[in-house]
Design a protein around this motif. Structure first.
Motif, PDB file in Angstrom:
ATOM      1  N   THR A 184      11.824  53.757  52.821  1.00 47.26           N
ATOM      2  CA  THR A 184      10.845  53.612  53.901  1.00 47.26           C
ATOM      3  C   THR A 184      10.759  54.855  54.778  1.00 47.26           C
ATOM      4  N   GLN A 185      11.856  55.589  54.880  1.00 50.72           N
ATOM      5  CA  GLN A 185      11.835  56.809  55.699  1.00 50.72           C
ATOM      6  C   GLN A 185      10.790  57.809  55.190  1.00 50.72           C
ATOM      7  N   PHE A 186      10.439  57.705  53.918  1.00 43.73           N
ATOM      8  CA  PHE A 186       9.430  58.582  53.329  1.00 43.73           C
ATOM      9  C   PHE A 186       8.105  57.859  53.107  1.00 43.73           C
ATOM     10  N   THR A 187       8.157  56.620  52.641  1.00 43.36           N
ATOM     11  CA  THR A 187       6.909  55.931  52.290  1.00 43.36           C
ATOM     12  C   THR A 187       6.006  55.702  53.497  1.00 43.36           C
ATOM     13  N   GLU A 188       6.587  55.381  54.635  1.00 44.19           N
ATOM     14  CA  GLU A 188       5.751  55.072  55.796  1.00 44.19           C
ATOM     15  C   GLU A 188       4.961  56.285  56.289  1.00 44.19           C
ATOM     16  N   PRO A 189       5.593  57.448  56.469  1.00 49.42           N
ATOM     17  CA  PRO A 189       4.790  58.608  56.870  1.00 49.42           C
ATOM     18  C   PRO A 189       3.845  59.089  55.768  1.00 49.42           C
ATOM     19  N   VAL A 190       4.261  58.983  54.512  1.00 54.36           N
ATOM     20  CA  VAL A 190       3.381  59.394  53.410  1.00 54.36           C
ATOM     21  C   VAL A 190       2.162  58.474  53.338  1.00 54.36           C
ATOM     22  N   ALA A 191       2.383  57.177  53.468  1.00 55.15           N
ATOM     23  CA  ALA A 191       1.272  56.218  53.430  1.00 55.15           C
ATOM     24  C   ALA A 191       0.287  56.498  54.554  1.00 55.15           C
ATOM     25  N   ALA A 192       0.800  56.855  55.710  1.00 53.65           N
ATOM     26  CA  ALA A 192      -0.076  57.162  56.848  1.00 53.65           C
ATOM     27  C   ALA A 192      -0.888  58.423  56.588  1.00 53.65           C
ATOM     28  N   ARG A 193      -0.264  59.436  55.991  1.00 58.77           N
ATOM     29  CA  ARG A 193      -0.974  60.690  55.694  1.00 58.77           C
ATOM     30  C   ARG A 193      -2.091  60.478  54.685  1.00 58.77           C
ATOM     31  N   ILE A 194      -1.826  59.642  53.699  1.00 57.97           N
ATOM     32  CA  ILE A 194      -2.806  59.446  52.631  1.00 57.97           C
ATOM     33  C   ILE A 194      -3.883  58.448  53.031  1.00 57.97           C
ATOM     34  N   GLY A 195      -3.476  57.392  53.750  1.00 53.50           N
ATOM     35  CA  GLY A 195      -4.445  56.390  54.182  1.00 53.50           C
ATOM     36  C   GLY A 195      -4.275  55.013  53.573  1.00 53.50           C
ATOM     37  N   PHE A 196      -3.097  54.696  53.047  1.00 51.81           N
ATOM     38  CA  PHE A 196      -2.843  53.370  52.492  1.00 51.81           C
ATOM     39  C   PHE A 196      -2.853  52.302  53.586  1.00 51.81           C
ATOM     40  N   HIS A 197      -3.275  51.096  53.203  1.00 51.99           N
ATOM     41  CA  HIS A 197      -3.210  49.973  54.135  1.00 51.99           C
ATOM     42  C   HIS A 197      -1.762  49.592  54.453  1.00 51.99           C
ATOM     43  N   GLU A 198      -0.910  49.611  53.425  1.00 51.83           N
ATOM     44  CA  GLU A 198       0.462  49.140  53.620  1.00 51.83           C
ATOM     45  C   GLU A 198       1.385  49.779  52.591  1.00 51.83           C
ATOM     46  N   THR A 199       2.689  49.567  52.789  1.00 48.08           N
ATOM     47  CA  THR A 199       3.679  50.124  51.877  1.00 48.08           C
ATOM     48  C   THR A 199       4.843  49.156  51.703  1.00 48.08           C
ATOM     49  N   ARG A 200       5.442  49.226  50.526  1.00 47.15           N
ATOM     50  CA  ARG A 200       6.674  48.480  50.224  1.00 47.15           C
ATOM     51  C   ARG A 200       7.682  49.472  49.654  1.00 47.15           C
ATOM     52  N   ALA A 201       8.931  49.407  50.096  1.00 46.17           N
ATOM     53  CA  ALA A 201       9.931  50.357  49.613  1.00 46.17           C
ATOM     54  C   ALA A 201      11.327  49.869  49.960  1.00 46.17           C
ATOM     55  N   ASN A 202      12.324  50.618  49.507  1.00 45.98           N
ATOM     56  CA  ASN A 202      13.713  50.302  49.812  1.00 45.98           C
ATOM     57  C   ASN A 202      14.116  50.843  51.183  1.00 45.98           C
ATOM     58  N   LEU A 203      15.102  50.184  51.766  1.00 48.83           N
ATOM     59  CA  LEU A 203      15.581  50.539  53.100  1.00 48.83           C
ATOM     60  C   LEU A 203      16.985  51.113  52.991  1.00 48.83           C
ATOM     61  N   LEU A 204      17.154  52.327  53.460  1.00 48.56           N
ATOM     62  CA  LEU A 204      18.470  52.942  53.471  1.00 48.56           C
ATOM     63  C   LEU A 204      19.271  52.437  54.679  1.00 48.56           C
ATOM     64  N   GLU A 205      20.543  52.126  54.455  1.00 49.72           N
ATOM     65  CA  GLU A 205      21.401  51.676  55.558  1.00 49.72           C
ATOM     66  C   GLU A 205      21.745  52.870  56.441  1.00 49.72           C
ATOM     67  N   ILE A 206      21.590  52.667  57.747  1.00 46.43           N
ATOM     68  CA  ILE A 206      21.825  53.730  58.728  1.00 46.43           C
ATOM     69  C   ILE A 206      22.916  53.297  59.711  1.00 46.43           C
ATOM     70  N   SER A 207      23.793  54.226  60.036  1.00 41.90           N
ATOM     71  CA  SER A 207      24.806  53.969  61.066  1.00 41.90           C
ATOM     72  C   SER A 207      25.048  55.259  61.836  1.00 41.90           C
ATOM     73  N   ASP A 208      24.953  55.180  63.161  1.00 40.08           N
ATOM     74  CA  ASP A 208      25.183  56.340  64.026  1.00 40.08           C
ATOM     75  C   ASP A 208      24.315  57.529  63.629  1.00 40.08           C
TER      76      ASP A 208
END
Length: 300
Positions: A184-208
């Motif tokens: 999602t860290q990549f799909t969401e900004p890429v989808a916005a740049r291209i113009g997609f209505h929505e995106t589905r992707a994997n979520l990386l676990e984040i800590s600190d």
């Protein structure tokens, strides 16, 4: 009353190449076919050749025409004339809508690009299980910071024709979704740049503020991509034929097979061989020409 035309073969010149009447006529002749009319969608770039071949097997027509253009930088997509304009687009991201494999780019931050890229290549060819391969690669990324991810985003390049494909289909009433085995860290900004209505992707676990080396369950892989297409299609009460899917790797295969038209884009051999259509030479606008759009209809 004239007999309806059964199939259309859309010829599209590869990037930097051209297309002329001789090339189209020669390909049809070599395939043992006579077209029932031509419609140039973009002069010198794309043309529809309508085929009145009732009773012929579609897979055989595709095979014959692909063989006829095999030595030329020309793509040819063969399909029924009815239902060409699609109302749902589901597209892969890495090496399809963008020019990178994001997990390989992340691995470069920890000095493991070549090692991870080799695993990615095997996974995309279908030689190893996608989910296990993803977990193995992400485990090597522990410690990569979100700030580093943000820096990588500035280096992501969009595939030529992708914005036109998405925005033109949207302008004609289609729903568009970026469905990726990436993150999602990549799909969401890429989808916005291209113009997609929505995106589905994997979520990386984040800590600190850094990656832990884990993927949040469930992992979106081959079957999940197919399920996403079905969900998006059924939510809009669309028929099977109204859907278009585009991808390049083995984890896209089920999604491509589920679509009304599954397009393998500059794909791995196993994927290209199994898809309804393949784009080996042209950019993503070939998927618009395949739907009968003229160049002047594109939304840039």
């Amino acid at each position: 009353m004239s007999k309806p035309i059964d199939y259309v073969a859309t010829f599209v010149a590869g990037r930097g190449a051209g297309l002329n009447e001789r090339a189209v006529s020669g390909a049809l002749y070599d395939a043992g076919l006579i077209d029932a009319g031509r419609d140039w969608l973009a002069e010198g770039l794309a043309v529809d050749a309508f085929l009145s071949v009732a009773g012929h097997d579609l897979a055989d027509l595709r095979s014959r025409l692909l063989a006829a253009v095999a030595d030329d930088p020309i793509d040819v997509i063969v399909q029924p004339t009815i239902g060409r304009r699609k109302k749902l687009l589901v597209a892969d991201m890495d090496s399809t809508m963008i020019g990178q494999e994001c997990v390989d780019e992340l691995a470069g931050l920890v000095g493991l690009r070549e090692h991870v890229a080799a695993i990615t290549e095997r996974a995309m060819r279908g030689e190893v299980d996608f989910e296990n391969a993803l977990k193995e690669r992400v485990a090597l990324l522990a410690g990569v910071t979100l700030a580093q991810v943000e820096t990588l985003l500035t280096r992501i390049t969009l595939t030529q024709g992708g914005r036109q494909l998405v925005r033109t289909m949207r302008a004609h009433g289609a729903h568009t979704a970026l469905v990726s085995g990436g993150f999602t860290q990549f799909t969401e900004p890429v989808a916005a740049r291209i113009g997609f209505h929505e995106t589905r992707a994997n979520l990386l676990e984040i800590s600190d503020g850094a990656l832990t080396g884990a993927v949040v369950a469930p992992v979106l892989g081959r079957e999940a991509k197919r399920a996403a297409l079905i969900e998006l299609r059924d939510a809009r009460a669309l028929p099977h034929d109204a859907t278009l899917a585009i991808g390049d790797g083995a984890n896209d295969l089920d999604m491509l097979r589920e679509a009304g038209l599954g397009v393998a884009f500059h794909a791995k051999p196993k994927v290209a061989a199994a898809a309804d259509a393949r784009i080996d030479h042209a950019d993503l606008t070939a998927a618009l020409y395949a739907q009968g759009f003229r160049r002047e209809e594109f939304v840039d």
